[in-house]
Scaffold this motif. Structure first.
Motif, mmCIF file in Angstrom:
data_model
loop_
_atom_site.group_PDB
_atom_site.id
_atom_site.type_symbol
_atom_site.label_atom_id
_atom_site.label_comp_id
_atom_site.label_asym_id
_atom_site.label_seq_id
_atom_site.Cartn_x
_atom_site.Cartn_y
_atom_site.Cartn_z
ATOM 1 N N ALA A 294 -2.003 -7.838 -16.909
ATOM 2 C CA ALA A 294 -1.940 -6.375 -16.852
ATOM 3 C C ALA A 294 -3.264 -5.790 -16.371
ATOM 4 O O ALA A 294 -3.279 -4.818 -15.610
ATOM 5 C CB ALA A 294 -1.564 -5.807 -18.214
ATOM 6 N N LYS A 295 -4.368 -6.381 -16.780
ATOM 7 C CA LYS A 295 -5.684 -5.875 -16.365
ATOM 8 C C LYS A 295 -5.852 -5.979 -14.852
ATOM 9 O O LYS A 295 -6.345 -5.049 -14.204
ATOM 10 C CB LYS A 295 -6.793 -6.650 -17.079
ATOM 11 N N VAL A 296 -5.415 -7.094 -14.283
ATOM 12 C CA VAL A 296 -5.511 -7.274 -12.829
ATOM 13 C C VAL A 296 -4.649 -6.229 -12.109
ATOM 14 O O VAL A 296 -5.081 -5.613 -11.135
ATOM 15 C CB VAL A 296 -5.081 -8.711 -12.428
ATOM 16 N N VAL A 297 -3.441 -6.006 -12.609
ATOM 17 C CA VAL A 297 -2.544 -5.043 -11.965
ATOM 18 C C VAL A 297 -3.041 -3.613 -12.182
ATOM 19 O O VAL A 297 -2.932 -2.774 -11.296
ATOM 20 C CB VAL A 297 -1.091 -5.232 -12.454
ATOM 21 N N ARG A 298 -3.619 -3.326 -13.330
ATOM 22 C CA ARG A 298 -4.182 -1.992 -13.580
ATOM 23 C C ARG A 298 -5.300 -1.662 -12.588
ATOM 24 O O ARG A 298 -5.486 -0.505 -12.230
ATOM 25 C CB ARG A 298 -4.730 -1.881 -15.000
ATOM 26 N N GLN A 299 -6.031 -2.673 -12.160
ATOM 27 C CA GLN A 299 -7.074 -2.424 -11.171
ATOM 28 C C GLN A 299 -6.456 -2.017 -9.834
ATOM 29 O O GLN A 299 -7.039 -1.239 -9.093
ATOM 30 C CB GLN A 299 -7.957 -3.661 -11.011
ATOM 31 N N MET A 300 -5.255 -2.547 -9.538
ATOM 32 C CA MET A 300 -4.548 -2.176 -8.308
ATOM 33 C C MET A 300 -3.894 -0.804 -8.422
ATOM 34 O O MET A 300 -3.801 -0.076 -7.431
ATOM 35 C CB MET A 300 -3.440 -3.199 -8.004
ATOM 36 N N LEU A 301 -3.407 -0.463 -9.628
ATOM 37 C CA LEU A 301 -2.619 0.749 -9.860
ATOM 38 C C LEU A 301 -3.126 1.484 -11.111
ATOM 39 O O LEU A 301 -2.427 1.563 -12.120
ATOM 40 C CB LEU A 301 -1.146 0.375 -10.059
ATOM 41 N N PRO A 302 -4.333 2.051 -11.055
ATOM 42 C CA PRO A 302 -4.909 2.627 -12.278
ATOM 43 C C PRO A 302 -4.143 3.822 -12.849
ATOM 44 O O PRO A 302 -4.251 4.103 -14.044
ATOM 45 C CB PRO A 302 -6.328 3.027 -11.857
ATOM 46 N N LYS A 303 -3.340 4.527 -12.035
ATOM 47 C CA LYS A 303 -2.593 5.685 -12.541
ATOM 48 C C LYS A 303 -1.147 5.350 -12.902
ATOM 49 O O LYS A 303 -0.401 6.221 -13.325
ATOM 50 C CB LYS A 303 -2.611 6.804 -11.500
ATOM 51 N N GLY B 66 -1.729 8.561 -4.679
ATOM 52 C CA GLY B 66 -2.473 7.304 -4.679
ATOM 53 C C GLY B 66 -2.715 6.713 -6.046
ATOM 54 O O GLY B 66 -2.409 7.311 -7.070
ATOM 55 N N GLU B 67 -3.219 5.509 -6.053
ATOM 56 C CA GLU B 67 -3.584 4.744 -7.240
ATOM 57 C C GLU B 67 -2.400 4.465 -8.172
ATOM 58 O O GLU B 67 -2.571 4.219 -9.352
ATOM 59 C CB GLU B 67 -4.717 5.417 -8.009
ATOM 60 N N GLY B 68 -1.183 4.547 -7.630
ATOM 61 C CA GLY B 68 -0.004 4.213 -8.429
ATOM 62 C C GLY B 68 0.557 5.348 -9.253
ATOM 63 O O GLY B 68 1.364 5.119 -10.150
ATOM 64 N N PRO C 138 0.798 -1.225 0.000
ATOM 65 C CA PRO C 138 0.000 0.000 0.000
ATOM 66 C C PRO C 138 0.837 1.285 0.000
ATOM 67 O O PRO C 138 0.406 2.307 -0.536
ATOM 68 C CB PRO C 138 -0.828 -0.105 1.290
ATOM 69 N N LYS C 139 2.045 1.247 0.555
ATOM 70 C CA LYS C 139 2.908 2.442 0.553
ATOM 71 C C LYS C 139 3.274 2.841 -0.880
ATOM 72 O O LYS C 139 3.408 4.026 -1.181
ATOM 73 C CB LYS C 139 4.186 2.188 1.351
ATOM 74 N N VAL C 140 3.446 1.870 -1.758
ATOM 75 C CA VAL C 140 3.768 2.162 -3.154
ATOM 76 C C VAL C 140 2.517 2.640 -3.891
ATOM 77 O O VAL C 140 2.578 3.580 -4.689
ATOM 78 C CB VAL C 140 4.397 0.925 -3.846
ATOM 79 N N ILE C 141 1.396 2.035 -3.613
ATOM 80 C CA ILE C 141 0.141 2.459 -4.243
ATOM 81 C C ILE C 141 -0.150 3.916 -3.916
ATOM 82 O O ILE C 141 -0.641 4.667 -4.761
ATOM 83 C CB ILE C 141 -1.033 1.554 -3.781
#
Length: 169
Positions: free
Chosen positions: A111-120, A93-95, A85-88
């Protein structure tokens, strides 16, 4: 007339991977000031290390996702370890300010799964296949969808048969 093989092989040597990962870093160097890299394991580990060195990035995080369970067929995705979460939360926020690095985008499912974690975040891969291209922001080399990339960590020294079945010299 010889027919094309069913599965096309694209062997990547250590030298090729290093060159292509540096080319990826060159492309990324003018796109922003990156605060961290999130590499998608395991394939993204080596390219992420090269990109981090070239761009002077010290914060490297992993997201661990298993998709190729038998080295041939992409199976059900399994998130083994999410992003810290510190990186997100960097850059609002949101990457934001985060580079996501992987060796290859194939279908784009990972990539789609990771994009949901880090949309920016900015998604970058060394190699890309057409179906996955829309899921990444930057890549170096595109190969056809029916090409299997053999990365150097997957290969040993062995004979490679020629494409042609005619071996009469």
């Amino acid at each position: 007339m010889e027919t094309a093989p069913e599965n096309k092989a694209f062997p990547v040597s250590w030298d090729m991977l290093h060159r292509d990962a540096r080319a990826l870093a060159w492309r990324l160097s003018s796109l922003g000031e990156w605060k961290a890299i999130v590499c998608i394991t395991r394939g993204g580990l080596v390219p992420a290390g090269i990109v981090a060195r070239e761009l002077g990035i010290r914060t490297i995080e992993t997201v661990c996702i298993a998709s190729y369970h038998d080295y041939e067929n992409q199976g059900e995705l399994q998130v083994i370890k999410p992003v810290d979460p510190k990186v997100i939360d960097l850059e609002g926020g949101e990457g934001g300010g985060v580079l996501v690095i992987d060796d290859l985008v194939d279908t784009g499912k990972t990539a789609k799964v990771v994009r949901q974690m880090l949309p920016k975040a900015h998604f970058a891969t060394v190699y890309a296949k057409p179906v996955g291209v829309p899921m990444v922001d930057t890549f170096v080399t595109e190969v056809s969808q029916d090409t299997w990339i053999y990365f150097p960590w997957d290969m040993g020294w062995q004979f490679q048969p020629p494409l042609s079945k005619d071996t009469r010299g």
